[in-house]
Design a protein around this motif. Structure first.
Motif, mmCIF file in Angstrom:
data_model
loop_
_atom_site.group_PDB
_atom_site.id
_atom_site.type_symbol
_atom_site.label_atom_id
_atom_site.label_comp_id
_atom_site.label_asym_id
_atom_site.label_seq_id
_atom_site.Cartn_x
_atom_site.Cartn_y
_atom_site.Cartn_z
ATOM 1 N N LYS A 234 0.870 -1.181 0.000
ATOM 2 C CA LYS A 234 0.000 0.000 0.000
ATOM 3 C C LYS A 234 0.907 1.230 0.000
ATOM 4 O O LYS A 234 1.441 1.617 1.051
ATOM 5 C CB LYS A 234 -0.899 -0.031 1.229
ATOM 6 C CG LYS A 234 -1.890 -1.183 1.226
ATOM 7 C CD LYS A 234 -3.183 -0.790 1.884
ATOM 8 C CE LYS A 234 -4.206 -1.902 1.799
ATOM 9 N NZ LYS A 234 -5.480 -1.450 1.280
ATOM 10 N N PRO A 235 1.085 1.859 -1.171
ATOM 11 C CA PRO A 235 2.089 2.920 -1.273
ATOM 12 C C PRO A 235 1.829 4.109 -0.372
ATOM 13 O O PRO A 235 2.771 4.720 0.133
ATOM 14 C CB PRO A 235 2.046 3.325 -2.747
ATOM 15 C CG PRO A 235 0.975 2.547 -3.389
ATOM 16 C CD PRO A 235 0.450 1.531 -2.442
ATOM 17 N N LEU A 236 0.567 4.452 -0.144
ATOM 18 C CA LEU A 236 0.302 5.644 0.673
ATOM 19 C C LEU A 236 0.680 5.424 2.132
ATOM 20 O O LEU A 236 1.093 6.351 2.828
ATOM 21 C CB LEU A 236 -1.172 6.043 0.566
ATOM 22 C CG LEU A 236 -1.478 6.991 -0.596
ATOM 23 C CD1 LEU A 236 -2.969 7.109 -0.822
ATOM 24 C CD2 LEU A 236 -0.881 8.357 -0.346
ATOM 25 N N ILE A 237 0.555 4.185 2.598
ATOM 26 C CA ILE A 237 0.942 3.905 3.989
ATOM 27 C C ILE A 237 2.463 3.960 4.117
ATOM 28 O O ILE A 237 3.009 4.449 5.095
ATOM 29 C CB ILE A 237 0.385 2.540 4.453
ATOM 30 C CG1 ILE A 237 -1.138 2.549 4.362
ATOM 31 C CG2 ILE A 237 0.822 2.242 5.878
ATOM 32 C CD1 ILE A 237 -1.798 1.263 4.796
ATOM 33 N N VAL B 216 -7.594 -2.631 -9.465
ATOM 34 C CA VAL B 216 -6.260 -2.872 -8.901
ATOM 35 C C VAL B 216 -6.424 -3.063 -7.393
ATOM 36 O O VAL B 216 -6.968 -2.197 -6.707
ATOM 37 C CB VAL B 216 -5.300 -1.694 -9.171
ATOM 38 C CG1 VAL B 216 -3.931 -1.967 -8.545
ATOM 39 C CG2 VAL B 216 -5.161 -1.429 -10.661
ATOM 40 N N PHE B 217 -5.983 -4.195 -6.893
ATOM 41 C CA PHE B 217 -6.063 -4.480 -5.456
ATOM 42 C C PHE B 217 -4.700 -4.198 -4.822
ATOM 43 O O PHE B 217 -3.672 -4.543 -5.385
ATOM 44 C CB PHE B 217 -6.440 -5.950 -5.226
ATOM 45 C CG PHE B 217 -7.842 -6.263 -5.663
ATOM 46 C CD1 PHE B 217 -8.895 -6.182 -4.766
ATOM 47 C CD2 PHE B 217 -8.121 -6.617 -6.979
ATOM 48 C CE1 PHE B 217 -10.196 -6.463 -5.166
ATOM 49 C CE2 PHE B 217 -9.405 -6.894 -7.394
ATOM 50 C CZ PHE B 217 -10.453 -6.815 -6.482
ATOM 51 N N PHE B 218 -4.743 -3.576 -3.650
ATOM 52 C CA PHE B 218 -3.503 -3.255 -2.927
ATOM 53 C C PHE B 218 -3.477 -4.045 -1.625
ATOM 54 O O PHE B 218 -4.400 -3.936 -0.814
ATOM 55 C CB PHE B 218 -3.437 -1.762 -2.613
ATOM 56 C CG PHE B 218 -3.335 -0.885 -3.832
ATOM 57 C CD1 PHE B 218 -2.096 -0.513 -4.333
ATOM 58 C CD2 PHE B 218 -4.473 -0.429 -4.481
ATOM 59 C CE1 PHE B 218 -2.002 0.297 -5.453
ATOM 60 C CE2 PHE B 218 -4.386 0.381 -5.599
ATOM 61 C CZ PHE B 218 -3.146 0.745 -6.092
ATOM 62 N N LEU C 135 1.522 -8.885 4.292
ATOM 63 C CA LEU C 135 0.441 -9.804 3.941
ATOM 64 C C LEU C 135 0.756 -10.462 2.586
ATOM 65 O O LEU C 135 0.490 -11.656 2.386
ATOM 66 C CB LEU C 135 -0.900 -9.052 3.896
ATOM 67 C CG LEU C 135 -2.148 -9.915 3.726
ATOM 68 C CD1 LEU C 135 -2.273 -10.933 4.861
ATOM 69 C CD2 LEU C 135 -3.405 -9.055 3.676
#
Lengths: 88, 591
Positions: B68-71, B119-121, B126
């Motif tokens: 998850k790039p934003l995290i 698109v699934f992140f 995980l």
């Protein structure tokens, strides 16, 4: 050989010319871009990060005693499909 | 249903295609671009996967990204805030790529691939966990992931049951076993995210006794390791939160001097430091695994993350914990997450059942990359006027190859689909005689151009492994992926000088006929000649280059090095019969 299967966008003549102009401008403007990026990121760093840092330090004065374990709980995975479609 | 999994932007960019839960193709971008650990968007790997699956991008039902790039961006900003103003230079260097590329992943897929669907992140760990659990042969397994860092997590443990997978506990950045190992790697003058395995190899030369190794005590002061495997680092010894260097001045002083420069000689001090960090890493991972077993009571465990590539530690898992079975993803680093993320979407999010008995649902072998038919190889050889010999009979090809190895030749072996992951496992390998006392030096100096202290691995048929190695019984499946180090039996150590490391260990690869019949038969044929059914197996590349992918790269590698001949599909090519290439492999051999 393998590259040939990467889909190439279909481009008309006008779009092709615009694309080339765009590419040329990028090369010419590259040095200006580097300088302007440096200035903008410097301003962003000292204003955004710097001010946040002051508030962060004011709010984090307390010292904590080491716990028996450093493992932290992971929140359960979301159930709704939409949350997996978000990059956060 | 076709799902494409992608990992990229940090190191080891890769793509995996799955169809109805079966793994169709997987490859790392570095093999196509020839940039080792290439982090760039894996458009060549994606193109290969789609070609292998006979698809175009419009037929892909879902695309899955491995983090998850934003995290992750949030974590970076937090680091900068915490370390203002020391983080200024790192901020300047990192921000442009984040704002133009790393935060715009969905847009990138549209631009580079023409993909317009969902698109699934998934979170980084995980994805690692899914890459370890879903392709494993277990319906139920405890899961441990340990690496440098993902978004915030650096280690996590959880449980997988059927289609469901949950992580329960985690350790968060900046406290990281992977980054501790990388910091010592940097201190010892090796490249981070690339040469950690050299530290592992070097550790065998050091003092493995925690009482007498002074650096063990020193490094233990850097980490607070609890009995349950959780830990915290004393961050005053590390600079990686805010600078591009990893060890702080305090750590350098603590370890008795400035970091080793890459071309400086390796001394016993460096060996002892490598041994100390290896012992501490093993202690931490074993403690985590014991805690994981206590909480899950499951007999099976699966591992992933870069630390799961530490084969010296992996070899101790079954003997030092209560787990009875272990499975490790052959591409346990970030590249393997592209497989995990796609499988998680298929099973956990779309609720499709697992089919463990189905051959392409469980990862029994790593041969998921490109292959080249005999006709394609012949066309290349004829096109380049390369002198070659064709062996249409498989038996004759094996006899000739075994004879060449027995006579002391170094053989390039290029057969079938390329391996998935960092190890050469009998598809793109350099093979040699393990009984030859000079072979280790020949391979290190003339072929691989690498450090003299680095060991070579043996390939042995699975049923013969207990005869030569003090391995777990039955031999664990990750041994097929060269992920377990075991002691060579004392009576064989002198007879196997090319594959016995200085501490008497060997990083063996077990070979099964059902997964690689040609390679299995070659080992047996060689055993018939030499009396020892075992081969030296090292990756088909030179130091600093990715493993070869195409016939052209294999031929070029042979001609530029001390490899004597190349066995490529039905053909044998001798270096001495062809014009010497002007390429000098030694000049490009660097990390």
């Amino acid at each position: 050989m393998l590259n040939s299967v990467v889909p190439e966008p279909v481009e008309g003549p006008v779009r092709n010319i615009l694309h080339r102009i765009d590419k040329g401008l990028r090369i010419v403007l590259k040095p200006f871009q580097i300088v302007s990026n440096f200035i903008l990121f410097t301003v962003a760093y000292f204003l955004g990060v710097g001010l946040s840092s002051i508030f962060y330090r004011l709010g984090n004065k307390s010292k904590t005693i080491p716990p028996d374990s450093y493992w932290l709980d992971v929140p359960p995975a979301p159930k709704d499909r939409d949350s997996w479609l978000r990059p956060f | 249903m076709n799902i494409l999994g992608i990992s990229c932007h940090y190191h080891d960019a890769a793509a995996t295609l799955i169809r109805d839960g079966g793994i169709v193709a997987a490859a790392e971008e570095e093999r196509f671009t020839r940039r080792k650990h290439d982090p760039a968007f894996p458009e060549n790997a994606v193109a290969f996967c789609l070609k292998q699956g006979g698809l175009d991008i419009g037929e892909v039902d879902a695309l899955a990204f491995y983090e998850k790039p934003l995290i992750k961006f949030e974590r970076l900003l937090t680091q900068h805030v915490q370390h203002f103003p020391r983080s200024f230079m790192v901020f300047q260097r990192a921000m442009p790529s984040w704002l133009t590329e790393k935060l715009r992943v969905r847009k990138l897929f549209k631009k580079k691939l023409g993909y317009r669907g969902d698109v699934f992140f998934l979170e980084h760990h995980l994805s690692h966990a899914a890459g370890a659990f879903y392709p494993s042969p277990f319906d139920e397994a405890a899961v441990l992931t340990v690496d440098g860092v993902g978004e915030w997590t650096t280690a996590a443990m959880g449980m997988g049951r059927g289609t469901q997978l949950e992580l329960h506990k985690e350790i968060r950045f900046p406290h990281s076993i992977g980054l501790l190992y990388s910091t010592v790697t940097a201190y010892l003058g090796f490249s981070v995210n690339n040469s950690e395995y050299k530290v592992m190899g070097l550790s065998a030369y050091g003092d493995k006794n925690p009482v007498s190794n002074p650096y063990y005590t020193k490094l233990k002061q850097v980490i607070d390791l609890k009995p349950d495997g959780s830990f915290q680092l004393d961050m005053s010894y590390f600079d990686y939160e805010f600078a591009e260097r990893m060890p702080s001045k305090k750590l350098c002083d603590h370890l008795g001097g400035s970091p080793r420069k890459p071309e400086d000689p390796v001394t016993s001090r460096h060996e002892n430091i490598a041994a100390a960090v290896q012992i501490i890493t093993e202690e931490a991972v074993i403690a985590m695994l014991r805690q994981l077993h206590r909480t899950t009571q499951c007999p099976n465990v699966v591992l992933s993350g870069g630390v799961a590539l530490n084969s010296v530690g992996n070899g101790k898992i079954l003997s030092q914990t209560d787990f009875q079975n272990v499975w490790i993803q052959p591409n346990a680093g970030d590249g393997g997450s592209s497989m995990g993320t796609a499988l998680y979407v298929h099973h956990a999010l779309f609720n499709n059942p697992r089919q463990i008995a189905s051959p392409n649902h469980t990862l029994h072998h790593p041969y998921l990359g490109p292959s080249f038919s005999s006709d394609e190889v012949e066309s290349f050889l004829r096109g380049q006027n390369i002198v070659h010999h064709r062996f249409p009979s498989r038996e004759k090809l094996l006899d000739e190859t075994a004879n060449l190895i027995q006579s002391g030749k170094v053989v390039g072996w290029f057969q079938g689909r390329m391996e998935w992951g960092p190890r050469s496992l009998g598809a793109r390998s350099i093979l040699a005689n393990p009984c030859d006392p000079n072979m280790r030096d020949i391979l290190n100096l003339k072929v691989k151009h690498r450090e003299i202290f680095r060991p070579f691995a043996p390939s042995v048929c699975v049923e013969d492994a207990p005869k030569y190695f003090e391995c777990d019984d039955p031999v664990p499946l990750p041994t097929d992926f060269m992920l377990m180090v075991y002691p060579v039996r004392p009576e064989w150590r002198e007879k196997l000088p090319a594959v016995t490391h200085v501490d008497g260990s060997g990083r063996l690869q077990t070979v099964r006929r059902e997964t690689n019949a040609l390679y299995y038969d070659l080992i047996k044929t060689f055993g018939g000649l030499s009396g020892v059914p075992m081969l030296v197996n090292t990756s088909f590349n030179i130091r600093g280059e990715p493993i070869v992918c195409t016939p052209e790269q294999a031929y070029r590698c042979m001609m530029g090095t001390g490899i004597d001949c190349l066995v490529m599909e039905d053909f044998i090519i001798h270096r001495g019969e062809n014009m010497k290439d002007t390429w000098d492999s030694e000049s490009v051999a660097k990390d």
